[in-house]
Design a protein around this motif. Sequence first.
Motif, PDB file in Angstrom:
ATOM      1  N   VAL A  93       0.827  -1.203   0.000  1.00 38.29           N
ATOM      2  CA  VAL A  93       0.000   0.000   0.000  1.00 38.29           C
ATOM      3  C   VAL A  93       0.864   1.257   0.000  1.00 38.29           C
ATOM      4  CG1 VAL A  93      -1.964  -1.105   1.124  1.00 38.29           C
ATOM      5  CG2 VAL A  93      -0.189  -0.036   2.532  1.00 38.29           C
ATOM      6  N   ASP A  94       0.300   2.328  -0.562  1.00 42.03           N
ATOM      7  CA  ASP A  94       0.960   3.636  -0.574  1.00 42.03           C
ATOM      8  C   ASP A  94       0.662   4.418   0.692  1.00 42.03           C
ATOM      9  OD1 ASP A  94       1.997   3.643  -3.435  1.00 42.03           O
ATOM     10  OD2 ASP A  94      -0.138   3.271  -3.763  1.00 42.03           O
ATOM     11  N   PHE A  95      -0.501   4.129   1.299  1.00 39.73           N
ATOM     12  CA  PHE A  95      -0.927   4.811   2.523  1.00 39.73           C
ATOM     13  C   PHE A  95      -1.580   3.803   3.468  1.00 39.73           C
ATOM     14  CE2 PHE A  95      -1.160   8.003  -0.804  1.00 39.73           C
ATOM     15  CZ  PHE A  95      -0.632   9.151  -0.217  1.00 39.73           C
ATOM     16  N   LEU A  96      -1.419   4.053   4.757  1.00 43.96           N
ATOM     17  CA  LEU A  96      -2.245   3.435   5.771  1.00 43.96           C
ATOM     18  C   LEU A  96      -3.157   4.534   6.319  1.00 43.96           C
ATOM     19  CD1 LEU A  96       0.442   1.357   7.698  1.00 43.96           C
ATOM     20  CD2 LEU A  96      -1.354   0.421   6.229  1.00 43.96           C
ATOM     21  N   ALA A  97      -4.412   4.218   6.552  1.00 43.12           N
ATOM     22  CA  ALA A  97      -5.346   5.240   7.022  1.00 43.12           C
ATOM     23  C   ALA A  97      -6.448   4.593   7.829  1.00 43.12           C
ATOM     24  CB  ALA A  97      -5.926   6.023   5.843  1.00 43.12           C
ATOM     25  N   GLY A  98      -7.311   5.444   8.388  1.00 43.45           N
ATOM     26  CA  GLY A  98      -8.371   4.969   9.259  1.00 43.45           C
ATOM     27  C   GLY A  98      -7.934   5.119  10.696  1.00 43.45           C
ATOM     28  N   MET A  99      -7.908   4.029  11.436  1.00 43.15           N
ATOM     29  CA  MET A  99      -7.482   3.982  12.833  1.00 43.15           C
ATOM     30  C   MET A  99      -8.523   4.650  13.732  1.00 43.15           C
ATOM     31  SD  MET A  99      -4.803   2.452  11.839  1.00 43.15           S
ATOM     32  CE  MET A  99      -4.539   1.892  13.519  1.00 43.15           C
ATOM     33  N   ASP A 100      -9.048   3.880  14.677  1.00 47.47           N
ATOM     34  CA  ASP A 100     -10.038   4.430  15.591  1.00 47.47           C
ATOM     35  C   ASP A 100      -9.584   4.381  17.048  1.00 47.47           C
ATOM     36  OD1 ASP A 100     -10.198   1.678  15.401  1.00 47.47           O
ATOM     37  OD2 ASP A 100     -12.306   1.625  14.807  1.00 47.47           O
ATOM     38  N   TYR A 101      -8.982   3.296  17.472  1.00 42.79           N
ATOM     39  CA  TYR A 101      -8.550   3.173  18.868  1.00 42.79           C
ATOM     40  C   TYR A 101      -7.052   3.449  18.995  1.00 42.79           C
ATOM     41  CZ  TYR A 101     -13.061   0.934  19.710  1.00 42.79           C
ATOM     42  OH  TYR A 101     -14.401   0.670  19.798  1.00 42.79           O
ATOM     43  N   THR A 102      -6.688   4.163  20.060  1.00 42.24           N
ATOM     44  CA  THR A 102      -5.286   4.522  20.285  1.00 42.24           C
ATOM     45  C   THR A 102      -4.393   3.285  20.362  1.00 42.24           C
ATOM     46  OG1 THR A 102      -5.756   6.623  21.385  1.00 42.24           O
ATOM     47  CG2 THR A 102      -3.693   5.535  21.962  1.00 42.24           C
ATOM     48  N   ALA A 103      -4.848   2.240  21.042  1.00 46.57           N
ATOM     49  CA  ALA A 103      -4.023   1.035  21.186  1.00 46.57           C
ATOM     50  C   ALA A 103      -3.674   0.446  19.822  1.00 46.57           C
ATOM     51  CB  ALA A 103      -4.753  -0.003  22.031  1.00 46.57           C
ATOM     52  N   ASN A 104      -4.625   0.486  18.900  1.00 45.89           N
ATOM     53  CA  ASN A 104      -4.371  -0.029  17.550  1.00 45.89           C
ATOM     54  C   ASN A 104      -3.385   0.855  16.809  1.00 45.89           C
ATOM     55  OD1 ASN A 104      -6.270  -1.924  18.201  1.00 45.89           O
ATOM     56  ND2 ASN A 104      -7.865  -1.128  16.868  1.00 45.89           N
ATOM     57  N   THR A 105      -3.559   2.162  16.948  1.00 45.99           N
ATOM     58  CA  THR A 105      -2.661   3.100  16.265  1.00 45.99           C
ATOM     59  C   THR A 105      -1.230   2.945  16.767  1.00 45.99           C
ATOM     60  OG1 THR A 105      -4.451   4.673  15.923  1.00 45.99           O
ATOM     61  CG2 THR A 105      -2.216   5.540  15.807  1.00 45.99           C
ATOM     62  N   MET A 106      -1.066   2.760  18.073  1.00 51.85           N
ATOM     63  CA  MET A 106       0.270   2.604  18.632  1.00 51.85           C
ATOM     64  C   MET A 106       0.922   1.303  18.172  1.00 51.85           C
ATOM     65  SD  MET A 106       0.852   5.359  20.095  1.00 51.85           S
ATOM     66  CE  MET A 106       2.408   4.935  20.853  1.00 51.85           C
ATOM     67  N   ALA A 107       0.121   0.312  17.827  1.00 50.70           N
ATOM     68  CA  ALA A 107       0.667  -0.942  17.306  1.00 50.70           C
ATOM     69  C   ALA A 107       1.069  -0.813  15.844  1.00 50.70           C
ATOM     70  CB  ALA A 107      -0.371  -2.059  17.463  1.00 50.70           C
ATOM     71  N   VAL A 108       0.357   0.021  15.109  1.00 52.49           N
ATOM     72  CA  VAL A 108       0.601   0.165  13.672  1.00 52.49           C
ATOM     73  C   VAL A 108       1.684   1.200  13.365  1.00 52.49           C
ATOM     74  CG1 VAL A 108      -0.473   0.968  11.506  1.00 52.49           C
ATOM     75  CG2 VAL A 108      -1.708  -0.609  13.012  1.00 52.49           C
ATOM     76  N   ALA A 109       1.771   2.243  14.179  1.00 52.51           N
ATOM     77  CA  ALA A 109       2.682   3.361  13.889  1.00 52.51           C
ATOM     78  C   ALA A 109       4.146   2.938  13.697  1.00 52.51           C
ATOM     79  CB  ALA A 109       2.569   4.416  14.981  1.00 52.51           C
ATOM     80  N   PRO A 110       4.695   2.027  14.508  1.00 52.22           N
ATOM     81  CA  PRO A 110       6.088   1.625  14.276  1.00 52.22           C
ATOM     82  C   PRO A 110       6.292   0.965  12.914  1.00 52.22           C
ATOM     83  CG  PRO A 110       5.404   1.011  16.488  1.00 52.22           C
ATOM     84  CD  PRO A 110       4.171   1.443  15.762  1.00 52.22           C
ATOM     85  N   LEU A 111       5.300   0.236  12.422  1.00 52.64           N
ATOM     86  CA  LEU A 111       5.404  -0.375  11.092  1.00 52.64           C
ATOM     87  C   LEU A 111       5.389   0.696  10.011  1.00 52.64           C
ATOM     88  CD1 LEU A 111       2.931  -3.377  11.552  1.00 52.64           C
ATOM     89  CD2 LEU A 111       5.409  -3.355  11.857  1.00 52.64           C
ATOM     90  N   SER A 112       4.552   1.708  10.187  1.00 48.12           N
ATOM     91  CA  SER A 112       4.535   2.843   9.267  1.00 48.12           C
ATOM     92  C   SER A 112       5.901   3.509   9.223  1.00 48.12           C
ATOM     93  CB  SER A 112       3.470   3.853   9.719  1.00 48.12           C
ATOM     94  OG  SER A 112       3.733   5.144   9.238  1.00 48.12           O
TER      95      SER A 112
END
Length: 388
Positions: A93-112
């Motif tokens: 993917v060229d972008f990751l987007a969406g994200m609703d819960y902080t816990a999920n975002t904190m898990a995804v952000a390092p991969l980004s």
Amino acid sequence: MLRTIVIACAIIGLATTFARADDRPVKIGWIMSYTGPGAAAGAIADAAIAAFQKQNGVLVAGRKVQIIRRDTTGPAPDVARRIAQELIVGEKVDFLAGMDYTANTMAVAPLSTSAKVPLLIVNSATSGILAKHPYAARFGFTTTSVAKELAIYAAKQGLKNVYTFVHEFEPGLDAEAMFIREFKAVGGGIAGSVRAPMKTTDYSPYIQRIKDAKPDAVFVFMAAGELPSIFLRQCKEAGLDQTTRIIGTGDIVDEANLPTAGDAALGVVTAFHYTPTHDSAVNREFAAVYSNVAPDKSLNFIAATTYDVLHAIYFAVEQQKGELNPDKTMETIKHLNFESPRGPIEIDPDTRDIVQTIYFRKVEKRDGKLVNVEFASVPGVKDPGSAR
């Protein structure tokens, strides 16, 4: 003849190159809850995507925009991390987007960060989550920004003692701490504080404690969904609304759940970054298209922020004429400013966090329908937890 063949081959090769460029879609990995406790957010985001693309098309800079949806099933960081990895490695993917819960975002952000894939956040409202992740930007809001403005408002309204009641997770703790700090700073007193686990449905013990303290008001933060409606109804049943003003963040009177809250929501004052009744040409146009494509879905803050995330992606692709570079994308996003359905917004280039107007609203009944009505605003609000 040989010269003609060479020229023909060159033309065919050039045409093939352009065709491949045109055929390669812009891939957006959309990570959100489509089942579980936050399922409404995914459905509303989908409706907003459909509305935005009805207004702006599915092509940008000659490339088709492809939304690849993945379901986190709710606050599930392990699931979010796994599907983000699949989107980055498998789907490219060229972008990751969406994200609703902080816990999920904190898990995804390092991969980004490690893959250099821009992450555009719709809703995770915990302050300070962007600092270590240069390819992430937030388009939603932070509970600290709303709580700070609400504390100042409460003091100006002559409220002397306020009780705080919040959901016990990161955004709730942020909201509680910021409200207490700012309300005390302007001379207010805190009558007490209580936190409820996210899955609580019986609020009567908490409500009784609030009643016993006899505060002028109770400041409430609860994650948007059906639970705030239950809380408000139980407050009304206990008679709390007759003695104590209810103020809070806009999540507690989210439009999708106002019908469930019923008259228990009347008079509740909140501060928030978007109101469906916001009076602007951009919002009226978006609301009309949204209603047309999804007449059964409530227009709310998730829809407005989804619109803005797609606007940012389309703009970044246009600026690079379809050939995306993640560093150039982030430079473009860091300097964005435009008129959103919620009003003027921009991204702070130092923090990559949203700068926007915070509105004060009151729940009223108009034409037999409960709605939030704006009555005051504070422009240019930054997240106080990360603003420099």
